[in-house]
Design a protein around this motif. Structure first.
Motif, PDB file in Angstrom:
ATOM      1  N   ASN A 197      -2.204  -0.825   2.232  1.00 19.93           N
ATOM      2  CA  ASN A 197      -2.565   0.449   1.624  1.00 19.93           C
ATOM      3  C   ASN A 197      -1.448   0.973   0.737  1.00 19.93           C
ATOM      4  OD1 ASN A 197      -3.919   0.489   4.614  1.00 19.93           O
ATOM      5  ND2 ASN A 197      -5.293   1.133   2.990  1.00 19.93           N
ATOM      6  N   THR A 198      -0.197   0.829   1.194  1.00 20.47           N
ATOM      7  CA  THR A 198       0.942   1.293   0.404  1.00 20.47           C
ATOM      8  C   THR A 198       2.101   0.307   0.502  1.00 20.47           C
ATOM      9  OG1 THR A 198       1.598   2.667   2.292  1.00 20.47           O
ATOM     10  CG2 THR A 198       0.492   3.775   0.489  1.00 20.47           C
ATOM     11  N   ALA A 238       1.047   3.380  -4.168  1.00 28.71           N
ATOM     12  CA  ALA A 238      -0.332   3.142  -3.739  1.00 28.71           C
ATOM     13  C   ALA A 238      -0.712   1.716  -4.084  1.00 28.71           C
ATOM     14  CB  ALA A 238      -1.272   4.118  -4.436  1.00 28.71           C
ATOM     15  N   TYR A 239      -1.232   0.983  -3.114  1.00 27.72           N
ATOM     16  CA  TYR A 239      -1.751  -0.368  -3.388  1.00 27.72           C
ATOM     17  C   TYR A 239      -3.261  -0.285  -3.201  1.00 27.72           C
ATOM     18  CZ  TYR A 239      -1.554  -5.463  -3.759  1.00 27.72           C
ATOM     19  OH  TYR A 239      -1.726  -6.761  -4.156  1.00 27.72           O
ATOM     20  N   ALA A 240      -3.797  -0.500  -2.020  1.00 32.24           N
ATOM     21  CA  ALA A 240      -5.221  -0.209  -1.804  1.00 32.24           C
ATOM     22  C   ALA A 240      -5.386   1.280  -1.497  1.00 32.24           C
ATOM     23  CB  ALA A 240      -5.785  -1.055  -0.675  1.00 32.24           C
ATOM     24  N   ASP A 241      -4.305   1.944  -1.142  1.00 35.86           N
ATOM     25  CA  ASP A 241      -4.223   3.381  -0.884  1.00 35.86           C
ATOM     26  C   ASP A 241      -5.276   3.844   0.116  1.00 35.86           C
ATOM     27  OD1 ASP A 241      -3.165   5.943  -1.047  1.00 35.86           O
ATOM     28  OD2 ASP A 241      -4.241   6.450  -2.875  1.00 35.86           O
ATOM     29  N   GLU A 242      -6.233   4.660  -0.312  1.00 34.24           N
ATOM     30  CA  GLU A 242      -7.195   5.249   0.621  1.00 34.24           C
ATOM     31  C   GLU A 242      -8.398   4.348   0.887  1.00 34.24           C
ATOM     32  OE1 GLU A 242      -8.284   8.892  -1.269  1.00 34.24           O
ATOM     33  OE2 GLU A 242      -9.181   7.879  -2.982  1.00 34.24           O
ATOM     34  N   PHE A 243      -8.384   3.156   0.320  1.00 27.41           N
ATOM     35  CA  PHE A 243      -9.463   2.202   0.536  1.00 27.41           C
ATOM     36  C   PHE A 243      -9.091   1.226   1.648  1.00 27.41           C
ATOM     37  CE2 PHE A 243      -9.844   3.702  -3.783  1.00 27.41           C
ATOM     38  CZ  PHE A 243     -11.194   3.974  -3.893  1.00 27.41           C
ATOM     39  N   THR A 260       1.316  -0.181   5.715  1.00 30.16           N
ATOM     40  CA  THR A 260       2.404  -0.016   4.752  1.00 30.16           C
ATOM     41  C   THR A 260       3.298  -1.244   4.819  1.00 30.16           C
ATOM     42  OG1 THR A 260       2.387   2.397   4.850  1.00 30.16           O
ATOM     43  CG2 THR A 260       4.436   1.355   4.143  1.00 30.16           C
ATOM     44  N   GLN A 261       3.586  -1.814   3.661  1.00 26.87           N
ATOM     45  CA  GLN A 261       4.477  -2.975   3.596  1.00 26.87           C
ATOM     46  C   GLN A 261       5.810  -2.577   2.977  1.00 26.87           C
ATOM     47  OE1 GLN A 261       4.404  -5.996   0.489  1.00 26.87           O
ATOM     48  NE2 GLN A 261       4.138  -7.530   2.088  1.00 26.87           N
ATOM     49  N   PHE A 262       6.894  -2.919   3.682  1.00 26.89           N
ATOM     50  CA  PHE A 262       8.226  -2.838   3.086  1.00 26.89           C
ATOM     51  C   PHE A 262       8.456  -4.153   2.358  1.00 26.89           C
ATOM     52  CE2 PHE A 262       8.747   0.115   6.663  1.00 26.89           C
ATOM     53  CZ  PHE A 262       9.327   1.196   6.018  1.00 26.89           C
ATOM     54  N   TRP A 267       6.055   9.520   3.838  1.00 23.39           N
ATOM     55  CA  TRP A 267       4.671   9.081   3.657  1.00 23.39           C
ATOM     56  C   TRP A 267       3.860   9.275   4.935  1.00 23.39           C
ATOM     57  CZ3 TRP A 267       1.228   9.117   0.335  1.00 23.39           C
ATOM     58  CH2 TRP A 267       0.083   8.332   0.398  1.00 23.39           C
ATOM     59  N   ASN A 268       4.429   8.959   6.078  1.00 23.13           N
ATOM     60  CA  ASN A 268       3.725   9.157   7.341  1.00 23.13           C
ATOM     61  C   ASN A 268       3.378  10.639   7.532  1.00 23.13           C
ATOM     62  OD1 ASN A 268       2.936   7.619   9.917  1.00 23.13           O
ATOM     63  ND2 ASN A 268       3.957   9.438  10.691  1.00 23.13           N
TER      64      ASN A 268
END
Length: 163
Positions: free
Chosen positions: A82-83, A97-102, A117-119, A138-139
């Motif tokens: 997602n992020t 945002a990557y897929a974000d809210e999807f 979330t990926q570091f 973000w959390n």
């Protein structure tokens, strides 16, 4: 420390879709889990950063995300997280945002109950202060927006039941 949020559009990424090209569904609200990932490759193999696992600029991060996206699409895979939170040389804090809210494909069987979330770090690479601050911020944003349950569970991917 100020955290900068970047949209998919700012990173040059297209809208999230399934492999078929259909739109991805939205994640439900009040998710119980925020799962945390890393890239899973040795730091010396982190090609996107000169081998030290740390990005020099946000443009480097955007370039990396576009390459990851290209590889995933050729492999027939959907968006993975997602992020994204990069580890930066200047210790700045960024959330992208990557897929974000999807719904994202980050934890088999749990993609609709968790935000992933990926570091962007290599195996056993420590996070720096900027990346940690970005995650905390973000959390808190996700909880305040009702996307995560209050005091949601923060779980490393390896501890997810479907991992």
């Amino acid at each position: 420390m100020t955290v900068t949020f970047h949209t998919r559009h700012e990173a040059g990424l297209k809208s999230p879709t399934n492999v078929s090209g259909s739109p991805r569904p939205l994640l439900p609200m009040n998710l119980p889990i925020h799962t945390v990932h890393y890239t899973g490759i040795p730091v010396t193999s982190v090609w996107f950063s000169g081998g030290d696992g740390i990005f020099g600029s946000i443009d480097d991060v955007f370039s990396y995300l576009n390459k990851v996206e290209e590889v995933a699409r050729r492999a027939g895979k959907p968006f993975e997280y997602n992020t994204i939170i990069p580890v930066m040389h200047d210790n700045s804090s960024h959330v992208i945002a990557y897929a974000d809210e999807f719904v994202a494909a980050h934890s088999a069987g749990e993609n609709t109950i968790s935000h992933g979330t990926q570091f962007t770090t290599g195996v056993n690479q420590p996070l720096n202060e900027g990346a940690i601050e970005a995650f905390r911020w973000w959390n808190a944003v996700l909880e305040a927006a009702g996307r995560l349950m209050p005091q949601s569970q923060i779980t490393p991917h390896k501890n997810m039941p479907g991992a």
